[in-house]
Design a protein around this motif. Structure first.
Motif, mmCIF file in Angstrom:
data_model
loop_
_atom_site.group_PDB
_atom_site.id
_atom_site.type_symbol
_atom_site.label_atom_id
_atom_site.label_comp_id
_atom_site.label_asym_id
_atom_site.label_seq_id
_atom_site.Cartn_x
_atom_site.Cartn_y
_atom_site.Cartn_z
ATOM 1 N N CYS A 31 0.836 -1.210 0.000
ATOM 2 C CA CYS A 31 0.000 0.000 0.000
ATOM 3 C C CYS A 31 0.867 1.255 0.000
ATOM 4 O O CYS A 31 0.570 2.228 -0.703
ATOM 5 C CB CYS A 31 -0.941 -0.003 1.204
ATOM 6 N N LYS A 32 1.944 1.238 0.780
ATOM 7 C CA LYS A 32 2.847 2.388 0.789
ATOM 8 C C LYS A 32 3.515 2.567 -0.566
ATOM 9 O O LYS A 32 3.637 3.690 -1.073
ATOM 10 C CB LYS A 32 3.898 2.214 1.886
ATOM 11 N N LEU A 33 3.946 1.468 -1.163
ATOM 12 C CA LEU A 33 4.585 1.552 -2.475
ATOM 13 C C LEU A 33 3.620 2.109 -3.516
ATOM 14 O O LEU A 33 4.002 2.927 -4.357
ATOM 15 C CB LEU A 33 5.083 0.165 -2.895
ATOM 16 N N CYS A 34 2.361 1.694 -3.466
ATOM 17 C CA CYS A 34 1.359 2.202 -4.406
ATOM 18 C C CYS A 34 1.077 3.681 -4.154
ATOM 19 O O CYS A 34 0.832 4.442 -5.104
ATOM 20 C CB CYS A 34 0.078 1.386 -4.312
ATOM 21 N N PHE A 35 1.114 4.097 -2.890
ATOM 22 C CA PHE A 35 0.952 5.513 -2.579
ATOM 23 C C PHE A 35 2.109 6.322 -3.173
ATOM 24 O O PHE A 35 1.909 7.401 -3.740
ATOM 25 C CB PHE A 35 0.883 5.706 -1.071
ATOM 26 N N TYR A 36 3.324 5.791 -3.068
ATOM 27 C CA TYR A 36 4.468 6.457 -3.683
ATOM 28 C C TYR A 36 4.310 6.504 -5.206
ATOM 29 O O TYR A 36 4.728 7.472 -5.855
ATOM 30 C CB TYR A 36 5.763 5.735 -3.327
ATOM 31 N N SER A 37 3.687 5.470 -5.772
ATOM 32 C CA SER A 37 3.432 5.469 -7.224
ATOM 33 C C SER A 37 2.454 6.576 -7.601
ATOM 34 O O SER A 37 2.575 7.190 -8.667
ATOM 35 C CB SER A 37 2.871 4.107 -7.659
ATOM 36 N N LEU A 38 1.472 6.833 -6.724
ATOM 37 C CA LEU A 38 0.521 7.909 -6.978
ATOM 38 C C LEU A 38 1.232 9.258 -6.963
ATOM 39 O O LEU A 38 0.991 10.110 -7.837
ATOM 40 C CB LEU A 38 -0.586 7.871 -5.923
ATOM 41 N N ILE A 39 2.130 9.460 -6.003
ATOM 42 C CA ILE A 39 2.907 10.699 -5.947
ATOM 43 C C ILE A 39 3.796 10.822 -7.184
ATOM 44 O O ILE A 39 3.898 11.891 -7.794
ATOM 45 C CB ILE A 39 3.759 10.740 -4.660
ATOM 46 N N PHE A 40 4.425 9.699 -7.566
ATOM 47 C CA PHE A 40 5.276 9.687 -8.749
ATOM 48 C C PHE A 40 4.479 10.059 -9.996
ATOM 49 O O PHE A 40 4.953 10.809 -10.851
ATOM 50 C CB PHE A 40 5.897 8.298 -8.913
ATOM 51 N N ALA A 41 3.255 9.525 -10.102
ATOM 52 C CA ALA A 41 2.413 9.815 -11.262
ATOM 53 C C ALA A 41 2.068 11.298 -11.332
ATOM 54 O O ALA A 41 2.134 11.915 -12.413
ATOM 55 C CB ALA A 41 1.144 8.971 -11.204
ATOM 56 N N LEU A 42 1.701 11.895 -10.211
ATOM 57 C CA LEU A 42 1.339 13.318 -10.192
ATOM 58 C C LEU A 42 2.546 14.192 -10.531
ATOM 59 O O LEU A 42 2.441 15.138 -11.326
ATOM 60 C CB LEU A 42 0.772 13.692 -8.821
ATOM 61 N N PHE A 43 3.686 13.889 -9.950
ATOM 62 C CA PHE A 43 4.883 14.691 -10.196
ATOM 63 C C PHE A 43 5.354 14.555 -11.643
ATOM 64 O O PHE A 43 5.666 15.556 -12.309
ATOM 65 C CB PHE A 43 5.996 14.261 -9.241
ATOM 66 N N SER A 44 5.386 13.323 -12.155
ATOM 67 C CA SER A 44 5.844 13.117 -13.525
ATOM 68 C C SER A 44 4.863 13.697 -14.536
ATOM 69 O O SER A 44 5.266 14.138 -15.623
ATOM 70 C CB SER A 44 6.070 11.625 -13.792
ATOM 71 N N ALA A 45 3.561 13.731 -14.202
ATOM 72 C CA ALA A 45 2.584 14.375 -15.088
ATOM 73 C C ALA A 45 2.867 15.870 -15.190
ATOM 74 O O ALA A 45 2.750 16.469 -16.274
ATOM 75 C CB ALA A 45 1.171 14.130 -14.576
ATOM 76 N N CYS A 46 3.259 16.470 -14.071
ATOM 77 C CA CYS A 46 3.636 17.893 -14.103
ATOM 78 C C CYS A 46 4.874 18.108 -14.963
ATOM 79 O O CYS A 46 4.962 19.113 -15.691
ATOM 80 C CB CYS A 46 3.880 18.402 -12.683
#
Length: 430
Positions: free
Chosen positions: A132-147
């Motif tokens: 769950c923590k790793l997937c949360f980090y993936s969500l942050i990664f997705a938002l940052f990389s989209a920017c």
């Protein structure tokens, strides 16, 4: 919860926890492939040492279960097939050593992590929270990389010098925020995988595990990360499997109730009568998925045809020993890649194919049997079902360094049933 678990766990459990939660840290230094390949052998060595020095701290003391022995023996047969193929084709000592090391970083990891899951007493709650923590980090990664994409910056960063260690390809050591789909010109995310479809694979695996989290906040964050991974990876097969996994995982317990099984039995004749129109709808949908990326579909089909033809005519028993660069027709992609079963036929022949098919079939049957008695086995059965489905789209061997958390979970779920669990008069889960 995680801190409490870590304060009271062994070194093996801490390695598993940080190995999962620090995946992006290893990815950003280009070392995830190395970490995923080494951690299994390291924990195995720790377990064997503990077995000698502190046998009372080993869970499930006793003999290794037959299912794990089956995986050990069949994966050793794969290594033997590899050596025979190298000898048949005079590939030389250097290539044989390199391929044997590749086996240690691929197929050998499956029985190793099953063994670890069975004997290391790694709590399933800890595994689920880490994912769950790793997937949360993936969500942050997705938002940052989209920017990063929106402002017009390049998604490619660098190729790690750890590439010198050796691996299946440069993509396993490259670090990037996103890539560009050559067919559409649009961005496509691979997250910490070697390519985008692998991220879709991991999203399906992680979804099954995240849905087991009891803390609603972490469960929702984990599932959100899974959704981001499957959508941004743009994996066609992954999206279809992902959608099917949600009801399967949430309602599998209810499907095992006697009244539901009876209803399924009554509806089965009706489904058989309607099978032709239902199958036609399914085939039409699959064809639409293929036409969404015709170039990729063409390459995969050509790779499969070349692999089967050359296996059948040149090396039907033990295969060719190594993958080969394909012709221009397949854009130079390696023959034997992109598909577990065609890859096994080409590289290790029918011996290699049976060496995987037999333990996979046995594991499926055993987990299905256990799933009638144990919730954890039902989760493991869902995870293993994803493995089977994705074996027709990806090469499981070269992605073993990413699959190990699920393998540990499966290994921990194959423990023998207790007398209370097999009581025929107990109530099934409601």
């Amino acid at each position: 919860m995680a801190t409490t678990l870590l304060d009271k766990t062994t070194l093996e459990q801490k390695l598993v926890w940080y190995g999962i939660t620090c995946s992006y840290l290893f990815f950003f230094i280009g070392g995830l492939y190395v970490m995923g390949s080494v951690i299994g052998w390291f924990i195995l060595a720790l377990l064997l040492l503990r077995w000698v020095v502190q046998p009372d701290q080993i869970a499930n003391q006793g003999v290794v279960p037959a299912l794990i022995w089956l995986w050990i023996v069949t994966m050793l047969i794969m290594l033997l097939a590899l050596w025979v193929a190298h000898d048949n084709w005079d590939l030389g000592t250097v290539k044989t050593i390199k391929s044997s090391i590749g086996w240690m970083k691929g197929w050998a990891l499956i029985p190793i992590f099953l063994f670890i899951g069975y004997f290391a007493d790694i709590k399933s709650e800890m595994l689920v929270r880490a994912i769950c923590k790793l997937c949360f980090y993936s969500l942050i990664f997705a938002l940052f990389s989209a920017c990063i994409y929106i402002v017009g910056l390049s998604g490619n960063l660098f190729v790690s010098p750890l590439q010198a260690i050796g691996g299946p390809g440069v993509e396993f050591f490259s670090v990037s925020f996103f890539g560009i789909n050559p067919e559409t010109g649009m961005p496509r995310w691979r997250f910490f995988g070697p390519w985008a479809p692998a991220a879709g694979f991991m999203a399906c695996i992680y979804l099954v595990m995240c849905l087991q989290e009891k803390n609603s906040r972490w469960r929702n964050l984990g599932v959100a990360g899974c959704v981001a991974m499957i959508l941004l990876s743009q994996s066609r097969a992954g999206l279809l499997i992902f959608v099917c996994l949600v009801p399967l995982t949430l309602y599998f317990d209810k499907c095992l109730q006697p009244k539901i099984l009876l209803l399924i039995g009554l509806l089965l004749p009706l489904l058989i009568l309607l099978s032709e129109p239902i199958l036609q709808v399914v085939f039409d949908y699959v064809e639409q998925i293929k036409q969404a990326r015709p170039g990729s579909t063409r390459v995969r089909s050509a790779l499969a045809n070349i692999a089967v033809q050359r296996w059948e005519s040149e090396a039907p028993i033990f295969g060719h020993g190594i993958v080969e660069r394909g012709p221009k027709l397949v854009e130079g992609m390696a023959i034997g890649s992109h598909h577990t079963w065609f890859g096994l036929l080409y590289v290790k022949g029918v011996v290699g194919l049976l060496s995987l098919a037999i333990p996979m079939l046995a594991t499926s049957i055993y987990l299905f049997y256990l799933s009638f008695y144990r919730h954890q086995a039902r989760v493991a059965f869902a995870l293993f079902s994803v493995f089977i489905l994705y074996s027709f789209f990806e090469n499981l061997e070269i992605l073993a360094y990413l699959l190990w958390p699920a393998l540990i979970y499966i290994g921990s779920s194959i423990k023998p049933l207790t007398a209370a669990e097999i009581d025929p008069y107990r109530r099934l889960p409601s």
